[in-house]
Design an enzyme around this catalytic site. Structure first.
Site, mmCIF file in Angstrom:
data_model
loop_
_atom_site.group_PDB
_atom_site.id
_atom_site.type_symbol
_atom_site.label_atom_id
_atom_site.label_comp_id
_atom_site.label_asym_id
_atom_site.label_seq_id
_atom_site.Cartn_x
_atom_site.Cartn_y
_atom_site.Cartn_z
ATOM 1 N N GLY A 157 0.821 -1.192 0.000
ATOM 2 C CA GLY A 157 0.000 0.000 0.000
ATOM 3 C C GLY A 157 0.862 1.251 0.000
ATOM 4 N N CYS A 158 0.229 2.382 -0.320
ATOM 5 C CA CYS A 158 0.974 3.635 -0.422
ATOM 6 C C CYS A 158 1.463 4.122 0.938
ATOM 7 C CB CYS A 158 0.122 4.699 -1.103
ATOM 8 S SG CYS A 158 -1.546 4.886 -0.423
ATOM 9 N N TYR A 159 0.566 4.141 1.932
ATOM 10 C CA TYR A 159 0.997 4.531 3.279
ATOM 11 C C TYR A 159 2.078 3.599 3.823
ATOM 12 C CZ TYR A 159 -2.834 7.935 3.926
ATOM 13 O OH TYR A 159 -3.687 9.018 3.844
ATOM 14 N N SER A 162 5.557 4.387 2.671
ATOM 15 C CA SER A 162 6.112 5.615 3.248
ATOM 16 C C SER A 162 6.556 5.426 4.693
ATOM 17 C CB SER A 162 5.088 6.747 3.172
ATOM 18 O OG SER A 162 4.058 6.581 4.124
ATOM 19 N N GLU A 328 6.627 10.622 -1.001
ATOM 20 C CA GLU A 328 6.543 9.764 -2.193
ATOM 21 C C GLU A 328 5.305 10.154 -2.993
ATOM 22 O OE1 GLU A 328 5.945 5.818 -0.563
ATOM 23 O OE2 GLU A 328 3.785 6.108 -0.519
#
Length: 356
Positions: A157-159, A162, A328
């Site tokens: 996932g994106c979170y 990061s 990001e």
């Protein structure tokens, strides 16, 4: 000069934001031939018709959206990207793998190793538990060796991307404690996906910053799984995501407890040198990780449209905490770009192919 055989690739669910980014990246990829894209909504239309920005690309006029059918996709492509909602992706992954395809799933269906944790966070039984053991969590900088050998990649996932990339090296080396970790993240609206819901309309999002998913966002499950693996002990963190009025980008600020106390400037400087050495050893040769030095801090404008994540850190002598910040593009390093990076590794292409 090394030559590479091109791979025929397909995208299931190509009409969303992540799907659109996959289309863009794969149309211009030097070793990939985009042969199929699916969307029930746009079936019969060409890529050029649906995404006007790609209209000048010759393949965009040739490739047409179709209904998603696993058997047909397996004949059209060797590698298939699934840009589908969780719960739906597994329905296609199972037959595609049986037909001999490589599968890169951008949903959450194969990120978790525990079916119980999956049910806890996604509120339904896992649709294909028999595949969890073979799925590899697609964080290239951490799991590159496993990615090379698998046929099923669970793109993070994106979170989580990061949070994990800045934190994993610190936990592995024991420089920070595995307890008391706090993560605050800010995400652009595209992170919610391409859908018509009141809370994501322009008037609702513009000039507004708001938290959501408090206190138990779904991405916590994979974040804590991967941090626990790195620490060698169970890790529980506090994570609060926020929606901010930008199209794309994630900025995450992490608060961590150093394993050492720095009661004076000499001790703090020595610990700072250890931190720098840790990050340099982990990431100095990584093409998509930018370690910032001096006064520079991560900024979403510097990573938007790229597959790069920026990382910087500061020690706070007043609180004794370590502050680590990352930035990001949520649709690239947080989704489609990272998925293509995984494809490159899995297929033996240069890791930066199509991404620089």
């Amino acid at each position: 000069m090394t030559t590479f055989n091109s791979k025929k690739v397909a995208i299931v669910g190509a009409s969303g934001y992540s799907g659109e980014e996959l289309v863009r990246l794969l149309l211009s990829h030097p070793h990939a031939e985009l042969t199929a894209v699916t969307s029930r909504q746009y079936a019969g239309q060409s890529v050029a018709q649906v995404f006007s920005k790609f209209a000048n690309h010759p393949r965009a006029k040739e490739v047409r959206f179709s209904e998603p059918k696993a058997e047909l996709l397996a004949k059209q492509a060797q590698t298939v990207f699934l840009a589908l909602p969780h719960g739906v992706a597994a329905e296609y992954a199972v037959p595609l793998l049986q037909f001999g395809c490589q599968v890169i799933d951008l949903s959450a269906d194969f990120r978790l190793k525990s079916t119980a944790v999956y049910k806890e966070f996604y509120a339904h039984d896992h649709p294909a538990p028999e595949l969890l053991a073979q799925a590899v969590y697609g964080l290239p900088e951490i799991h590159r060796a496993e990615i090379k050998k698998t046929t099923l990649i669970a793109s993070p996932g994106c979170y989580p991307t990061s949070v994990l990339l800045p934190t994993i090296p610190l936990l592995k080396t024991g420089l920070v404690k595995p307890t008391g970790i706090i993560a605050d993240s800010l995400s652009g609206v595209s992170g919610a996906g391409r859908k018509v819901e009141q809370e994501f309309l322009f008037v609702e999002c513009n000039e507004s910053v708001r938290p959501y998913g408090v206190p138990k966002h779904r991405h916590l499950s994979e974040i804590e799984q991967e941090l626990s693996l790195a620490a060698g002990t169970e890790v529980t963190i506090q994570f609060t995501p926020h929606l901010i009025p930008i199209n794309r980008g994630i900025l995450t600020t992490l608060y961590l407890a150093p394993a050492e106390h720095f009661s004076d400037s000499a001790r703090m400087n020595a610990f700072g040198e250890k931190l720098s050495a840790c990050y340099q050893q982990a990431y100095c040769n990584e093409p998509f990780i930018r370690l910032l030095e001096g006064k520079a801090l991560p900024d979403t404008k510097n990573v938007a449209g790229t597959n790069v994540i920026e990382i910087a850190w500061r020690l706070d002598p007043r609180t004794g905490r370590l502050i680590v910040i990352s930035a990001e593009d949520n649709l690239l390093k947080g989704a489609s770009g990272q998925a293509v990076q995984c494809m490159n590794i899995m297929c033996g292409f240069p890791e930066t192919a199509g991404l620089v």
